[in-house]
Design an enzyme around this catalytic site. Structure first.
Site, PDB file in Angstrom:
ATOM      1  N   LYS A  92       0.797  -1.240   0.000  1.00 33.91           N
ATOM      2  CA  LYS A  92       0.000   0.000   0.000  1.00 33.91           C
ATOM      3  C   LYS A  92       0.827   1.288   0.000  1.00 33.91           C
ATOM      4  O   LYS A  92       0.346   2.340   0.411  1.00 33.91           O
ATOM      5  CB  LYS A  92      -0.979   0.038   1.194  1.00 33.91           C
ATOM      6  CG  LYS A  92      -1.917  -1.132   1.326  1.00 33.91           C
ATOM      7  CD  LYS A  92      -2.580  -1.568   0.056  1.00 33.91           C
ATOM      8  CE  LYS A  92      -3.613  -0.635  -0.474  1.00 33.91           C
ATOM      9  NZ  LYS A  92      -4.151  -1.099  -1.771  1.00 33.91           N
TER      10      LYS A  92
ATOM     11  N   SER B 129      -4.730   2.847   4.468  1.00 34.73           N
ATOM     12  CA  SER B 129      -5.004   2.268   3.154  1.00 34.73           C
ATOM     13  C   SER B 129      -5.183   0.746   3.258  1.00 34.73           C
ATOM     14  O   SER B 129      -6.105   0.165   2.678  1.00 34.73           O
ATOM     15  CB  SER B 129      -3.844   2.621   2.212  1.00 34.73           C
ATOM     16  OG  SER B 129      -3.949   1.933   1.009  1.00 34.73           O
TER      17      SER B 129
ATOM     18  N   TYR C  27      -1.123  11.024 -10.972  1.00 31.55           N
ATOM     19  CA  TYR C  27      -0.346  11.120 -12.203  1.00 31.55           C
ATOM     20  C   TYR C  27      -0.505   9.842 -13.029  1.00 31.55           C
ATOM     21  O   TYR C  27      -0.595   8.742 -12.479  1.00 31.55           O
ATOM     22  CB  TYR C  27       1.140  11.331 -11.888  1.00 31.55           C
ATOM     23  CG  TYR C  27       1.469  12.780 -11.628  1.00 31.55           C
ATOM     24  CD1 TYR C  27       1.743  13.644 -12.682  1.00 31.55           C
ATOM     25  CD2 TYR C  27       1.466  13.287 -10.324  1.00 31.55           C
ATOM     26  CE1 TYR C  27       2.030  14.986 -12.439  1.00 31.55           C
ATOM     27  CE2 TYR C  27       1.753  14.618 -10.080  1.00 31.55           C
ATOM     28  CZ  TYR C  27       2.030  15.456 -11.146  1.00 31.55           C
ATOM     29  OH  TYR C  27       2.304  16.780 -10.922  1.00 31.55           O
TER      30      TYR C  27
HETATM   31  N1  LIG Z   1      -0.125   7.256  -9.983  1.00 32.39           N
HETATM   32  C1  LIG Z   1      -0.879   6.595  -9.111  1.00 32.39           C
HETATM   33  N2  LIG Z   1      -2.132   6.216  -9.431  1.00 32.39           N
HETATM   34  C2  LIG Z   1      -2.903   5.554  -8.542  1.00 32.39           C
HETATM   35  N3  LIG Z   1      -2.487   5.200  -7.289  1.00 32.39           N
HETATM   36  C3  LIG Z   1      -1.252   5.547  -6.933  1.00 32.39           C
HETATM   37  C4  LIG Z   1      -0.397   6.238  -7.805  1.00 32.39           C
HETATM   38  N4  LIG Z   1       0.771   6.442  -7.153  1.00 32.39           N
HETATM   39  C5  LIG Z   1       0.651   5.902  -5.954  1.00 32.39           C
HETATM   40  N5  LIG Z   1      -0.582   5.370  -5.788  1.00 32.39           N
HETATM   41  C6  LIG Z   1      -1.029   4.763  -4.530  1.00 32.39           C
HETATM   42  O1  LIG Z   1      -0.683   3.390  -4.520  1.00 32.39           O
HETATM   43  C7  LIG Z   1      -1.460   2.820  -3.464  1.00 32.39           C
HETATM   44  C8  LIG Z   1      -1.460   1.317  -3.590  1.00 32.39           C
HETATM   45  O2  LIG Z   1      -0.196   0.871  -3.223  1.00 32.39           O
HETATM   46  P1  LIG Z   1       0.351  -0.539  -3.739  1.00 32.39           P
HETATM   47  O3  LIG Z   1       0.299  -0.575  -5.211  1.00 32.39           O
HETATM   48  O4  LIG Z   1       1.674  -0.740  -3.097  1.00 32.39           O
HETATM   49  O5  LIG Z   1      -0.727  -1.517  -3.129  1.00 32.39           O
HETATM   50  S1  LIG Z   1      -0.609  -3.100  -3.039  1.00 32.39           S
HETATM   51  O6  LIG Z   1       0.233  -3.408  -1.885  1.00 32.39           O
HETATM   52  O7  LIG Z   1      -0.056  -3.619  -4.296  1.00 32.39           O
HETATM   53  O8  LIG Z   1      -2.023  -3.538  -2.806  1.00 32.39           O
HETATM   54  C9  LIG Z   1      -2.826   3.436  -3.620  1.00 32.39           C
HETATM   55  O9  LIG Z   1      -3.408   3.486  -2.333  1.00 32.39           O
HETATM   56  P2  LIG Z   1      -4.975   3.744  -2.113  1.00 32.39           P
HETATM   57  O10 LIG Z   1      -5.195   5.213  -2.402  1.00 32.39           O
HETATM   58  O11 LIG Z   1      -5.242   3.420  -0.691  1.00 32.39           O
HETATM   59  O12 LIG Z   1      -5.722   2.866  -3.076  1.00 32.39           O
HETATM   60  C10 LIG Z   1      -2.528   4.806  -4.240  1.00 32.39           C
HETATM   61  O13 LIG Z   1      -2.781   5.855  -3.350  1.00 32.39           O
END
Ligand SMILES: Nc1ncnc2c1ncn2[C@@H]1O[C@H](COP(=O)(O)OS(=O)(=O)O)[C@@H](OP(=O)(O)O)[C@H]1O
Length: 368
Positions: free
Chosen positions: A75, A169, A296
């Site tokens: 997350k 998250s 982004y």
């Molecule tokens: N560019 C962009 N677009 C969309 N989301 C973005 C981006 N960069 C970072 N994030 C943030 O990444 C969060 C998810 O983290 P992970 O990919 O590590 O999650 S996981 O562990 O694979 O489930 C996810 O957390 P949540 O907002 O809680 O869904 C996003 O906030």
């Protein structure tokens, strides 16, 4: 970049063609075989080349162990990092989380390779499984696997972020997935109630952090054995990373600021590519802010953009260049900051990183 784009289009078309439905839990993929249920980030049981990279008919390609492994943190933006790195012309990424070194190690290296992308000798391969960082036995398994293949061990990418945001998250995702009344989160109305419970429980099982992080660390195994405490304990990055440092030199780790990845992805990707020894191909000019999503997205071919799936970006959003914080009471935020502060200080110490994000978090409220 052009070949990557064609590949991305092929993959996207394959997925688009294959997807019959989407739910919170996963995609329903139909192939010529019976319908297969796949978790959003899960590898197909019977992986196909189109789903996992480029066609094996490409000259000189092989399945090779990853040169770079994303080991966490859950997350913190590990999916965004992978999504962006995918557009590097010299990197092939696994589109799923193989979970090999934590969950499927006994299936053997050939099974692992089957989940990895095809690549040629001038390319690097990447996979990420955020659970690796918190799974004690993973470093030894990596060493043994690479040794057997006569290969040098890979570089590791660890994305870290504000542990409070991370916990929020993680908790929110569990609540969405398991439903309100079931699972470890079912007993809590909301995150604040959970924090109240978890911090009190931790207090009964471990000495106060103010007595020193090592005294606290000696209780981490017990804390980790309580599933419901993991939303908080998994943000203690220093504890997990220090385990890895026993097996690999520090120079093998690239620490990525997950908070900054949200607000300045170009700058973060430039630094990461440099530290990984890659030619810098992805920079600020490749990103465009999508106001509707609040995130982004990556630009390619001048006119096309590629954003993360709607499964990402549920609890965070970026406004005027800053990440909006979850709405927590002052007291909950204060207690969590107090809990994490010694670990963040320790993290700064062990990584020797003047990481902006840690400094920022350590000075959230300088008057405190
Ligand atoms: N560019 C962009 N677009 C969309 N989301 C973005 C981006 N960069 C970072 N994030 C943030 O990444 C969060 C998810 O983290 P992970 O990919 O590590 O999650 S996981 O562990 O694979 O489930 C996810 O957390 P949540 O907002 O809680 O869904 C996003 O906030």
């Amino acid at each position: 970049m052009r070949r990557k784009i064609v590949g991305a289009i092929i993959t996207v078309s394959a997925i688009t063609f294959a997807i019959l439905g989407y739910s919170n839990m996963g995609y329903t993929v139909k192939s010529s075989n019976p319908v297969i249920k796949v978790a959003v980030d899960g590898c197909l049981r019977t992986p196909t080349s189109t789903m996992l990279g480029y066609s094996p008919t490409r000259k000189g390609v092989r399945k090779r162990l990853p040169h770079i492994i994303g080991i966490g943190s859950k997350k913190c933006g590990t999916g965004a990092f992978r999504h962006f790195l995918r557009f590097h012309s010299k990197v092939q990424v696994s589109l799923c989380e193989p979970h090999f070194f934590d969950d499927s190690y006994n299936k053997g290296t050939e099974y692992y390779k089957s989940l990895l992308p095809w690549s040629n000798t001038s390319e690097y391969t990447f996979e990420k499984t955020p659970k690796y960082i918190v799974t004690g036995g993973v470093p030894k398994r990596i060493i043994s696997t690479y040794e057997k293949e006569g290969l040098p061990t890979p570089k590791f990418v660890l994305v870290v972020c504000d542990p409070v945001q991370r916990a929020f998250s993680d908790f929110s995702k569990a609540k969405r997935n398991t439903g309100y009344k079931t699972g470890v989160v079912g007993q809590f109305q909301n995150f604040e109630e959970y924090v109240e419970y978890a911090l009190n429980k931790i207090r009964t099982l471990a000495p106060p952090v103010t007595e020193g992080v090592h005294a606290f660390y000696s209780h981490m195994k017990e804390l980790e054995s309580k599933i419901e405490l993991r939303f908080l304990t998994r943000g203690i990055y220093s504890y997990f990373l220090e385990n890895w440092y026993q097996y690999f030199p520090r120079k093998d780790f690239v620490i990525v600021d997950g908070d900054r990845l949200l607000t300045e992805p170009g700058e973060v990707m430039v630094k990461a590519q440099e530290q990984l020894g890659l030619e810098v191909e992805i920079g600020p000019e490749n990103f465009i802010f999508n106001r509707e999503k609040g995130f982004y997205c990556i630009k390619y071919n001048n006119t096309n953009t590629s954003c993360l799936s709607p499964a990402k970006g549920r609890t965070r959003t970026v406004k005027n260049g800053t990440v909006l914080q979850p709405k927590l009471s002052k007291e909950t935020r204060r207690r969590l900051d107090e809990f994490y502060r010694p670990f963040l200080e320790r993290f700064t110490h062990v990584t020797s990183a003047k990481a902006n994000w840690v400094q920022r978090l350590l000075h959230i409220d300088p008057s405190r």
